[in-house]
Design a protein around this motif. Structure first.
Motif, PDB file in Angstrom:
ATOM      1  N   UNK A 106       0.829  -1.194   0.000  1.00 20.59           N
ATOM      2  CA  UNK A 106       0.000   0.000   0.000  1.00 20.59           C
ATOM      3  C   UNK A 106       0.874   1.259   0.000  1.00 20.59           C
ATOM      4  N   UNK A 107       0.396   2.275  -0.716  1.00 15.96           N
ATOM      5  CA  UNK A 107       1.108   3.540  -0.811  1.00 15.96           C
ATOM      6  C   UNK A 107       0.236   4.665  -0.274  1.00 15.96           C
ATOM      7  N   UNK A 108       0.881   5.645   0.350  1.00 12.42           N
ATOM      8  CA  UNK A 108       0.170   6.832   0.828  1.00 12.42           C
ATOM      9  C   UNK A 108       0.769   8.058   0.151  1.00 12.42           C
ATOM     10  N   UNK A 109      -0.110   8.907  -0.379  1.00 13.89           N
ATOM     11  CA  UNK A 109       0.313  10.186  -0.938  1.00 13.89           C
ATOM     12  C   UNK A 109      -0.440  11.313  -0.259  1.00 13.89           C
ATOM     13  N   UNK A 110       0.271  12.351   0.144  1.00 16.89           N
ATOM     14  CA  UNK A 110      -0.355  13.503   0.811  1.00 16.89           C
ATOM     15  C   UNK A 110       0.137  14.780   0.129  1.00 16.89           C
ATOM     16  N   UNK A 111      -0.804  15.617  -0.296  1.00 15.84           N
ATOM     17  CA  UNK A 111      -0.476  16.870  -0.969  1.00 15.84           C
ATOM     18  C   UNK A 111      -1.076  18.031  -0.184  1.00 15.84           C
ATOM     19  N   UNK A 112      -0.206  18.959   0.246  1.00 15.46           N
ATOM     20  CA  UNK A 112      -0.667  20.130   0.980  1.00 15.46           C
ATOM     21  C   UNK A 112      -0.926  21.250  -0.014  1.00 15.46           C
ATOM     22  N   UNK A 113      -2.196  21.571  -0.251  1.00 14.19           N
ATOM     23  CA  UNK A 113      -2.561  22.646  -1.159  1.00 14.19           C
ATOM     24  C   UNK A 113      -2.849  23.925  -0.413  1.00 14.19           C
ATOM     25  N   UNK A 114      -3.168  24.968  -1.168  1.00 11.36           N
ATOM     26  CA  UNK A 114      -3.417  26.258  -0.547  1.00 11.36           C
ATOM     27  C   UNK A 114      -4.673  26.289   0.298  1.00 11.36           C
ATOM     28  N   UNK A 115      -5.677  25.450  -0.072  1.00  7.06           N
ATOM     29  CA  UNK A 115      -6.954  25.449   0.648  1.00  7.06           C
ATOM     30  C   UNK A 115      -7.172  24.167   1.437  1.00  7.06           C
ATOM     31  N   UNK A 116      -6.892  23.029   0.797  1.00  3.36           N
ATOM     32  CA  UNK A 116      -7.072  21.747   1.485  1.00  3.36           C
ATOM     33  C   UNK A 116      -5.812  20.899   1.380  1.00  3.36           C
ATOM     34  N   UNK A 117      -5.677  20.015   2.344  1.00  2.07           N
ATOM     35  CA  UNK A 117      -4.635  19.002   2.307  1.00  2.07           C
ATOM     36  C   UNK A 117      -5.307  17.688   1.919  1.00  2.07           C
ATOM     37  N   UNK A 118      -4.872  17.130   0.800  1.00  2.00           N
ATOM     38  CA  UNK A 118      -5.511  15.946   0.235  1.00  2.00           C
ATOM     39  C   UNK A 118      -4.609  14.733   0.425  1.00  2.00           C
ATOM     40  N   UNK A 119      -5.207  13.628   0.790  1.00  2.00           N
ATOM     41  CA  UNK A 119      -4.441  12.411   1.025  1.00  2.00           C
ATOM     42  C   UNK A 119      -5.146  11.227   0.380  1.00  2.00           C
ATOM     43  N   UNK A 120      -4.353  10.240  -0.034  1.00  2.00           N
ATOM     44  CA  UNK A 120      -4.924   9.065  -0.691  1.00  2.00           C
ATOM     45  C   UNK A 120      -4.147   7.826  -0.270  1.00  2.00           C
ATOM     46  N   UNK A 121      -4.889   6.737  -0.115  1.00  2.00           N
ATOM     47  CA  UNK A 121      -4.306   5.430   0.162  1.00  2.00           C
ATOM     48  C   UNK A 121      -4.553   4.556  -1.060  1.00  2.00           C
TER      49      UNK A 121
END
Length: 316
Positions: A1-16
């Motif tokens: 399993x992989x986790x990706x997390x992106x910190x944007x200007x409005x929301x922080x988005x994460x995916x498994x």
């Protein structure tokens, strides 16, 4: 399993991701005063009820360095330049700097000696200013670093406890002003980034996540978290880079695409030509400085989903 997390200007988005399947997503508001907290809130949302031993890799995209530079919150740095003949560093957009005599030519040969008394006087000025982060950059130092190393040796003796960064260690590319800007930004962000990386490592350890952690770079590649400590400025523009990599994953090989990423704060545009994203020809522009940071060619426009737009009738 992989986790990706992106910190944007409005929301922080994460995916498994498990194989080719998206197993779980998480969205939390981004607090620019607490980027670490945003990352960890998104991470906790993903791993709730999960056997964390199955996680193979964690990849982060963070705006920490970009925000520090944009908001003028970087650590102060004294820039010491050894430009030699034929250049005027005062024409570079690098802020105030101390200029030293001495020169190395393009072959790496010394053509003008350093003035040791001048170096000691410069060190005394730096000590008086209290700005003990010192970036020392000489033209053609990548061909022969002897002058940078000599300046560092003398200044280290006069300025105990100072942090000195040398240009040839940051970049081996030609272009003196770009190397100077990259060295200055590296030193100006290194301590804050180190605190961020340490907090990330401790938080993952507390959650018993032992998978390797990577940081997305401006050119779409990744750096191990530990490796990024030496060159934190490589992590600028990782948000737009994530968008480009996502489009490449979702389009057929060899396709030409225009990437338009409308975020909450900015809209980022890029071009993928025949399956290959365009790169900045010599390096990224950071704030108003040209650098040696390898990056995709991205045009960022300060309008996004959270922007207020007024329409003037006489413009229709």
């Amino acid at each position: 399993m992989l986790i990706g997390i992106d910190v944007g200007g409005t929301t922080t988005d994460a995916v498994l991701v498990d194989g080719s399947r998206v197993e779980k997503t998480a969205y939390v508001p981004t607090d620019h005063n607490d980027l670490l907290g945003c990352l960890l809130n998104a991470l906790d949302e993903l791993v709730r009820g999960l056997d964390v031993s199955k996680i193979e890799r964690v990849v982060l995209s963070t705006t920490l360095i970009t925000n520090m530079i944009a908001e003028k919150k970087t650590d102060p740095v004294t820039l010491v330049l050894i430009p030699g003949p034929g250049t005027n560093p005062r024409d570079y957009n690098l802020g105030q700097s101390i200029i030293l005599d001495g020169a190395i030519d393009f072959r790496g040969k010394e053509i003008d000696r350093l003035n040791e008394s001048q170096i000691k006087e410069a060190a005394a000025r730096i000590k008086e200013s209290g700005v003990l982060r010192v970036a020392v950059v000489g033209k053609f130092s990548q061909r022969n670093p002897a002058h940078e190393e000599k300046v560092s040796q003398i200044m280290s003796q006069i300025l105990p406890g100072s942090k000195i960064e040398l240009g040839h260690r940051v970049s081996g590319h030609l272009n003196f002003p770009r190397r100077a800007a990259t060295t200055k930004l590296t030193l100006a962000t290194k301590e804050s980034y180190a605190r961020f990386a340490l907090a990330i490592s401790r938080a993952l350890e507390e959650r018993r996540i032992t998978a390797p952690v990577y940081i997305l770079k401006a050119d779409g590649g990744t750096l191990p978290l530990e490796g990024s400590l030496q060159m934190p400025v490589e992590t600028i523009f990782s948000g737009p880079a994530a968008s480009i990599m996502g489009v490449m994953a979702l389009t057929p090989p060899g396709q030409t695409s225009v990437v338009v990423d409308i975020g909450g704060t900015t809209t980022d545009l890029a071009l993928i030509l025949s399956g290959s994203p365009l790169l900045s020809s010599k390096g990224a522009r950071v704030d108003s400085m040209l650098t040696h940071v390898r990056a995709f060619a991205v045009r960022s426009v300060a309008i996004g989903g959270d922007s207020a737009v007024d329409v003037a009738e006489d413009c229709l």
